[in-house]
Write a protein that holds these residues in place. Structure first.
Motif, mmCIF file in Angstrom:
data_model
loop_
_atom_site.group_PDB
_atom_site.id
_atom_site.type_symbol
_atom_site.label_atom_id
_atom_site.label_comp_id
_atom_site.label_asym_id
_atom_site.label_seq_id
_atom_site.Cartn_x
_atom_site.Cartn_y
_atom_site.Cartn_z
ATOM 1 N N MET A 8 -6.068 15.529 16.484
ATOM 2 C CA MET A 8 -4.890 15.786 17.055
ATOM 3 C C MET A 8 -4.472 17.192 16.408
ATOM 4 O O MET A 8 -3.856 17.855 17.299
ATOM 5 N N PRO A 9 -4.628 17.679 15.292
ATOM 6 C CA PRO A 9 -4.185 18.707 14.933
ATOM 7 C C PRO A 9 -4.974 20.031 15.680
ATOM 8 O O PRO A 9 -4.323 20.892 15.989
ATOM 9 N N MET A 10 -5.936 19.766 16.150
ATOM 10 C CA MET A 10 -6.876 20.714 17.046
ATOM 11 C C MET A 10 -6.214 20.557 18.512
ATOM 12 O O MET A 10 -6.009 22.012 18.855
ATOM 13 N N VAL A 11 -5.519 19.531 18.970
ATOM 14 C CA VAL A 11 -4.955 19.649 20.372
ATOM 15 C C VAL A 11 -3.469 20.570 19.977
ATOM 16 O O VAL A 11 -3.348 21.256 20.775
ATOM 17 N N LEU A 12 -2.877 20.027 18.999
ATOM 18 C CA LEU A 12 -1.591 20.627 18.845
ATOM 19 C C LEU A 12 -1.636 22.270 18.723
ATOM 20 O O LEU A 12 -0.851 23.029 19.228
ATOM 21 N N LEU A 13 -2.652 22.738 17.834
ATOM 22 C CA LEU A 13 -2.668 24.163 17.854
ATOM 23 C C LEU A 13 -3.336 24.726 18.825
ATOM 24 O O LEU A 13 -2.923 25.993 19.055
ATOM 25 N N SER A 14 -4.193 23.823 19.665
ATOM 26 C CA SER A 14 -4.536 24.629 20.996
ATOM 27 C C SER A 14 -3.299 25.060 21.750
ATOM 28 O O SER A 14 -3.695 26.048 22.679
ATOM 29 N N ARG A 15 -2.443 24.361 21.753
ATOM 30 C CA ARG A 15 -1.150 24.687 22.632
ATOM 31 C C ARG A 15 -0.532 25.840 22.192
ATOM 32 O O ARG A 15 0.374 26.448 23.000
ATOM 33 N N MET A 16 -0.694 26.127 20.981
ATOM 34 C CA MET A 16 0.029 27.465 20.484
ATOM 35 C C MET A 16 -0.847 28.703 20.598
ATOM 36 O O MET A 16 -0.336 29.680 20.614
ATOM 37 N N LEU A 17 -2.199 28.490 20.456
ATOM 38 C CA LEU A 17 -3.160 29.495 20.201
ATOM 39 C C LEU A 17 -4.079 29.903 21.322
ATOM 40 O O LEU A 17 -4.808 30.895 21.383
ATOM 41 N N THR A 18 -4.209 29.139 22.340
ATOM 42 C CA THR A 18 -5.294 29.080 23.312
ATOM 43 C C THR A 18 -4.696 29.308 24.830
ATOM 44 O O THR A 18 -3.563 28.833 24.925
ATOM 45 N N ARG A 19 -5.320 29.922 25.683
ATOM 46 C CA ARG A 19 -5.147 30.104 26.903
ATOM 47 C C ARG A 19 -5.214 28.721 27.863
ATOM 48 O O ARG A 19 -4.631 28.640 28.893
ATOM 49 N N ASN A 20 -5.929 27.952 27.388
ATOM 50 C CA ASN A 20 -6.362 26.697 28.080
ATOM 51 C C ASN A 20 -6.289 25.515 27.238
ATOM 52 O O ASN A 20 -7.207 25.193 26.467
ATOM 53 N N PRO A 21 -5.261 24.986 26.813
ATOM 54 C CA PRO A 21 -4.876 24.190 25.899
ATOM 55 C C PRO A 21 -5.485 22.899 25.892
ATOM 56 O O PRO A 21 -5.636 22.608 27.245
ATOM 57 N N LEU A 22 -5.833 22.070 25.121
ATOM 58 C CA LEU A 22 -6.403 20.853 25.248
ATOM 59 C C LEU A 22 -5.252 19.827 25.673
ATOM 60 O O LEU A 22 -4.165 19.959 25.177
ATOM 61 N N SER A 23 -5.630 18.924 26.668
ATOM 62 C CA SER A 23 -4.498 17.801 27.129
ATOM 63 C C SER A 23 -4.534 16.663 26.057
ATOM 64 O O SER A 23 -3.152 16.132 26.064
ATOM 65 N N GLU A 24 -5.328 16.290 25.637
ATOM 66 C CA GLU A 24 -5.433 15.090 24.609
ATOM 67 C C GLU A 24 -6.438 15.067 23.664
ATOM 68 O O GLU A 24 -7.495 15.590 23.830
ATOM 69 N N ARG A 25 -6.396 14.245 22.382
ATOM 70 C CA ARG A 25 -7.415 13.993 21.741
ATOM 71 C C ARG A 25 -8.304 13.002 22.084
ATOM 72 O O ARG A 25 -7.775 12.051 22.767
ATOM 73 N N ILE A 26 -9.591 13.153 21.803
ATOM 74 C CA ILE A 26 -10.727 12.160 22.571
ATOM 75 C C ILE A 26 -11.199 11.594 21.261
ATOM 76 O O ILE A 26 -12.213 11.938 20.977
ATOM 77 N N ALA A 27 -10.442 10.633 20.772
ATOM 78 C CA ALA A 27 -11.128 9.858 19.380
ATOM 79 C C ALA A 27 -12.123 8.780 20.081
ATOM 80 O O ALA A 27 -11.929 8.094 21.044
ATOM 81 N N THR A 28 -13.326 9.020 19.351
ATOM 82 C CA THR A 28 -14.392 7.845 19.953
ATOM 83 C C THR A 28 -14.017 6.599 19.616
ATOM 84 O O THR A 28 -14.618 5.855 20.333
ATOM 85 N N THR A 29 -13.205 6.518 18.801
ATOM 86 C CA THR A 29 -12.840 4.997 18.453
ATOM 87 C C THR A 29 -11.929 4.395 19.624
ATOM 88 O O THR A 29 -11.784 3.495 19.703
ATOM 89 N N ASP A 30 -11.404 5.374 20.466
ATOM 90 C CA ASP A 30 -10.606 4.935 21.718
ATOM 91 C C ASP A 30 -11.528 5.006 22.724
ATOM 92 O O ASP A 30 -11.449 4.274 23.887
ATOM 93 N N LEU A 31 -12.326 6.198 22.927
ATOM 94 C CA LEU A 31 -13.327 6.498 24.054
ATOM 95 C C LEU A 31 -14.129 5.235 24.223
ATOM 96 O O LEU A 31 -14.448 4.947 25.230
ATOM 97 N N VAL A 32 -14.622 4.803 23.185
ATOM 98 C CA VAL A 32 -15.699 3.603 23.500
ATOM 99 C C VAL A 32 -14.991 2.365 24.182
ATOM 100 O O VAL A 32 -15.710 1.742 24.999
#
Length: 265
Positions: free
Chosen positions: A88-112
């Protein structure tokens, strides 16, 4: 197709998924349901074809830190068709630092679970590779209990000697599961894929899964939802396993943060 840092990633005959560079790695911008739907679509289309498995891996703070220190490991990551953000820190930081931010975390424990819900309806098969024999067995049993119509082509623990690995890879190649989940931990699961992907032609999708089977088996627990939302699941895990995780996070989190701040766009 290998992921390149060109801000797009494409599955064969499928849509182009944007990527964003975060900590020097091309992270796919995709949400949970889109990821699950793509796994199912790719796996179904791969049936009967002698093609390389679609390869999806994940990155978190530990992975970003390791990739910054180890060029060979970074090269292994870049052979994947897709890199999910499992932090989740990657998602939050992407919203501040990137032109194309991540929409959500893809945790494998949820993805399965997201994948299993659709795979069960479509008749897709899983293979669980990783953890010790007891944890692996319990993980399969828990999934069968939750998804009674989900097919398992097979399963194996992940502590494989040289010949055992050869035998298990031969078995998987023969069974051709639609989706192979590999839970050996970083960097061992990426190294396993590098050694064996060519031998696993006909498998639909390979997904590296870290400690997934420990969570499915009930050995490890997830953090409360509020901690997950604000990016503190790592702190929860450290409280539960301080001896194993405290040093890891103390040494990798600062490196990962620095990499994200300096090498994102």
């Amino acid at each position: 197709m290998s992921v390149q840092i060109d801000e797009s990633s494409e599955a064969e005959d499928g849509p182009v998924w944007a990527t964003t560079v975060l900590g020097g790695l091309p992270i796919t911008v995709i949400d949970m349901q889109e990821s699950a739907d793509e796994f199912v679509r790719i796996a179904l289309e791969a049936r009967g074809r002698d093609q390389l498995p679609y390869y999806s891996t994940s990155a978190n703070g530990q992975v970003i830190a390791m990739a910054s220190r180890d060029p060979e490991f970074r090269d292994l990551l870049l052979t994947a068709d897709q890199i999910h953000a499992d932090g989740m820190p990657m998602v939050l930081l992407s919203r501040m630092l990137t032109r194309n931010p991540l929409s959500e975390r893809i945790a494998t424990t949820d993805l399965v679970h997201a994948v299993a819900e659709t795979a069960e309806k479509q008749g897709l098969s899983f293979y669980f590779l990783g953890a010790d024999a007891e944890i692996n067995k319990r993980a399969v049993a828990k999934m069968r209990e939750k998804y009674p119509k989900l097919k398992f082509a097979g399963a194996s623990h992940g502590y494989l000697s040289g010949q055992q690995e050869v035998d298990v890879v031969d078995e998987i190649a023969r069974l051709k599961p639609d989706i192979l989940w590999i839970g050996m931990g970083v960097p061992y699961e990426q190294q396993f894929v590098a050694r064996n992907r060519e031998k696993l032609r006909g498998v639909g999708v390979i997904k590296t899964a870290g400690g997934l089977f420990d969570f499915l088996a009930g050995k490890n627990s997830r953090a409360p939802k509020w901690m997950q939302r604000i990016g503190l699941e790592w702190a929860y895990r450290t409280i539960l396993e301080p001896r194993r995780l405290a040093l890891r996070y103390l040494t990798t989190n600062p490196v990962a943060l620095r990499q994200i701040l300096l090498n994102s766009n």
